[in-house]
Design a protein around this motif. Structure first.
Motif, short mmCIF file in Angstrom:
data_model
loop_
_atom_site.label_atom_id
_atom_site.label_comp_id
_atom_site.label_asym_id
_atom_site.label_seq_id
_atom_site.Cartn_x
_atom_site.Cartn_y
_atom_site.Cartn_z
N GLU A 264 0.86 -1.18 0.00
CA GLU A 264 0.00 0.00 0.00
C GLU A 264 0.90 1.23 0.00
O GLU A 264 1.57 1.53 0.98
N VAL A 265 0.90 1.94 -1.12
CA VAL A 265 1.75 3.13 -1.24
C VAL A 265 1.20 4.26 -0.38
O VAL A 265 1.95 5.01 0.24
N THR A 266 -0.13 4.38 -0.33
CA THR A 266 -0.77 5.40 0.49
C THR A 266 -1.56 4.73 1.61
O THR A 266 -2.04 3.60 1.45
N THR A 267 -1.72 5.43 2.71
CA THR A 267 -2.37 4.83 3.88
C THR A 267 -3.85 4.58 3.66
O THR A 267 -4.45 3.77 4.36
N ASP A 268 -4.45 5.27 2.68
CA ASP A 268 -5.88 5.06 2.42
C ASP A 268 -6.12 3.94 1.41
O ASP A 268 -7.25 3.74 0.95
N ASN A 269 -5.05 3.21 1.05
CA ASN A 269 -5.18 2.02 0.20
C ASN A 269 -5.63 2.37 -1.22
O ASN A 269 -6.17 1.53 -1.92
N LYS A 270 -5.35 3.60 -1.67
CA LYS A 270 -5.83 4.03 -3.00
C LYS A 270 -4.70 4.12 -4.03
O LYS A 270 -4.94 4.49 -5.17
N VAL A 271 -3.49 3.80 -3.60
CA VAL A 271 -2.39 3.58 -4.54
C VAL A 271 -1.70 2.29 -4.11
O VAL A 271 -1.13 2.22 -3.03
N LEU A 272 -1.80 1.26 -4.94
CA LEU A 272 -1.23 -0.05 -4.64
C LEU A 272 -0.12 -0.37 -5.62
O LEU A 272 -0.20 -0.01 -6.81
N LYS A 273 0.90 -1.07 -5.13
CA LYS A 273 2.02 -1.46 -5.99
C LYS A 273 2.21 -2.97 -5.94
O LYS A 273 2.40 -3.54 -4.86
N LYS A 274 2.18 -3.61 -7.10
CA LYS A 274 2.47 -5.04 -7.19
C LYS A 274 3.80 -5.22 -7.90
O LYS A 274 3.96 -4.79 -9.05
N ILE A 275 4.77 -5.80 -7.20
CA ILE A 275 6.11 -5.98 -7.78
C ILE A 275 6.10 -7.17 -8.74
O ILE A 275 5.80 -8.29 -8.35
N LEU A 276 6.44 -6.90 -10.01
CA LEU A 276 6.52 -7.95 -11.01
C LEU A 276 7.94 -8.49 -11.15
O LEU A 276 8.15 -9.64 -11.49
#
Length: 570
Positions: A264-276
């Motif tokens: 979770e990039v932001t604490t509000d869970n509105k920017v997510l990052k999935k490492i490929l």
């Protein structure tokens, strides 16, 4: 242990000799616990670890009566005996005794009837109330983990995994599994299946177990009904697979092939990052870093709206300078060199509520967007400790100007952070020259004043008061600080303190138009407060008068009926 014992000829544990070494506890009989169980070590084991409840142990043993009659031996079957420790699969004396043994240890246990076969014995080989002796060698054991601490999921590792990391709830895992009934009949089998950990797969046990596994780990699970398919069971789904009746346990072989970390990039869970693809090292870009990337931006239906950096030159931008959308800015800041990630960015951190025309397509209003990003390289902005005093003051001044620019654009929160960043470069000025200290003082006053203006816009009035007070500690006659603190006091409904600051500001600068207007506003606010107070207290007094009148009326009525309410015989 088996009940239908064979009774071989008398003898000791095959392949061993009692070693009467003068080595600590060897040859000495000691009591274990308080129920009469005794242990004599014949050969020390290796290391210091001992098995615990749930572990699958492998032993060789010889069982005898006290008169030397041997009633059972694993050597006669040429097969070590395996069982799960502490689960009641063997007599209590075994469960209690083997927990004290190390790998490779040999010991003789004298087990009283209460911890063996008790009053009934085990006919025809073990008479009632028999004390038994077992010579046991602990060959090895396999660690069994009680995942939920209730015996509902027991995990035995067959193949150790790599490294130490384990998946978390948001991660996307790739597994292989095979589920069978206790009789070996197949329930379900999958070569490879991908799922998000918190969402689970097949049965509830999966989402719990994979969080304890390392990459490449393979294990076997004993899963009780509450973590399998419970009271409802499961219908067969074709092929050679069979259904699961209600309240049925399962044996599942599970392998964690790999996983993609989702953070979770932001604490509000509105920017997510999935490492490929994992990046190199540990370093990441900081605010002000210049980054080179390849990126593809897509809509939810797969439509590509932007593609950059795939020609000869990577796409370059500066972190925290609003050169790209906020979510992309924040996401790239968490990446390592060489990392490839998928960013999921909600509208608040993307293009918002308005339609946006991009290179290849239009992004509709209120769209969640997806970016495939590869961080080719980056050059970090210098950290504070790398700067000279002159560079610190120069950097602080530049950050302050950036804050001013953001304030003019009404981006008050970002401006506030920029002022705080500017202050961080000059907070510790012990190594500064006198001239540099004076420059730093002026910058501190300016940044705190401007930040107070941001806090007023953001309605954080308490913080505005603190910032203005810092300025006044350094410059007690600063009219702007008095003026802004008065504004904050008015909003905090503290007219007395507001009036003190305004009067002091007017004493210093009698012709200041802004302060005069604020004083006028204050007087209007005070009149408004007084009017509200008068109305409030007036209402209270009216209610009190009414209540007093009612009480008087009730008293009069009581007097009128008084004689009827007392005992006439008195």
């Amino acid at each position: 242990m088996e009940d239908d014992f064979e009774i071989p000829a008398a003898g000791k544990l095959e392949g061993s000799e009692e070693e009467e070494e003068d080595s600590g506890e060897i040859g000495m009989e000691k009591e274990i616990g308080k129920d009469g169980l005794k242990k004599k070590i014949l050969k020390e084991g290796d290391g210091y670890e001992t098995p615990i409840t749930g572990d699958e142990v492998e032993v060789h043993y010889v069982g005898s009566l006290l008169d030397g009659t041997r009633f059972d031996s694993s050597f006669d079957r040429d097969l070590p005996f395996k069982f799960k420790l502490g689960l009641g699969h063997v007599i209590q004396g075994w469960d209690d005794g083997i927990k004290t043994m190390k790998k490779g240890e040999k010991a003789v246990f004298t087990i009283p009837p209460a911890l063996a076969y008790g009053d009934s014995g085990s006919p025809p080989t073990i008479p009632p109330n028999a004390t038994l002796q077992f010579e046991i060698e602990l060959i090895s054991w396999t660690k069994v983990k009680d995942i939920c601490k209730d015996g509902g999921i027991l995990k035995t590792i067959l193949t150790e995994g790599e490294n130490w990391q384990t998946p978390k709830d948001p991660d996307e895992v790739l597994v292989k599994y095979e589920a069978r009934h206790d009789d070996g009949s197949l329930v379900s089998k999958s070569e490879e299946v991908e799922f998000i950990v918190k969402d689970g797969c097949f049965c509830p046990a999966f989402s719990r177990v994979v969080k304890t596994m390392k990459k490449g780990e393979k294990c076997i699970l004993t899963v009780k009904p509450q973590y399998a398919f419970g009271e409802k069971g499961r219908e067969p789904e074709g092929g050679n697979e069979c259904g699961v009746p209600p309240n049925t346990s399962l044996q599942i072989t599970l392998e964690l092939v790999s996983w993609k970390t989702v953070s979770e990039v932001t604490t509000d869970n509105k920017v997510l990052k999935k490492i490929l693809k994992e990046g190199e090292g540990y370093d990441r870009p900081n605010d002000g870093a210049v980054v080179q990337v390849k990126l593809i931006g897509k809509l939810q239906d797969g439509t590509v709206f932007v593609k950059k950096g795939y020609d000869e030159v990577p796409f370059e931008f500066k972190i925290d300078e609003e050169q790209v959308i906020d979510g992309l800015d924040r996401g790239v800041k968490t990446m390592k060199k060489g990392e490839v990630s998928l960013l999921t960015i909600h509208p608040e951190y993307a293009f918002g509520l308005t339609e946006s025309h991009q290179e290849s397509a239009t992004v509709p209003a209120n769209s969640t967007v997806y970016y495939d990003v590869e961080l080719i390289s980056f050059e970090k902005e210098k950290d504070m400790w790398e700067l000279t005093a002159e560079e610190k003051i120069e950097t602080s001044g530049r950050k302050k100007e950036e804050g001013n620019s953001l304030f003019k654009k009404q981006k008050y929160e970002r401006a506030s952070k920029r002022y705080e960043k500017a202050l961080s470069f000059i907070e510790y000025d012990s190594a500064f020259s006198e001239d540099e200290k004076q420059q730093a003082k002026l910058l501190k006053i300016s940044c705190n004043l401007n930040n107070a203006a941001c806090k007023l816009k953001l309605r954080d009035y308490k913080q505005a008061v603190k910032l203005c007070t810092k300025v006044l500690d350094a410059d007690s006659k600063n009219v702007k600080a008095l003026y802004r603190r008065a504004q904050a006091y008015i909003q905090l409904v503290d007219p007395d303190l507001a009036e003190m600051d305004i009067k002091k500001a007017l004493d210093i600068d009698p012709d200041n138009r802004d302060v005069k207007l604020e004083y006028k506003l204050l007087r209007e606010k005070v009149k408004e407060y007084n009017k509200k107070d008068a109305q409030f207290y007036g209402n209270i007094f009216a209610k009190m008068n009414k209540l007093e009148h009612l009480n008087s009326a009730n008293g009069a009525r009581k007097q009128e009926v008084g004689p009827m309410t007392i005992d006439s015989k008195a």
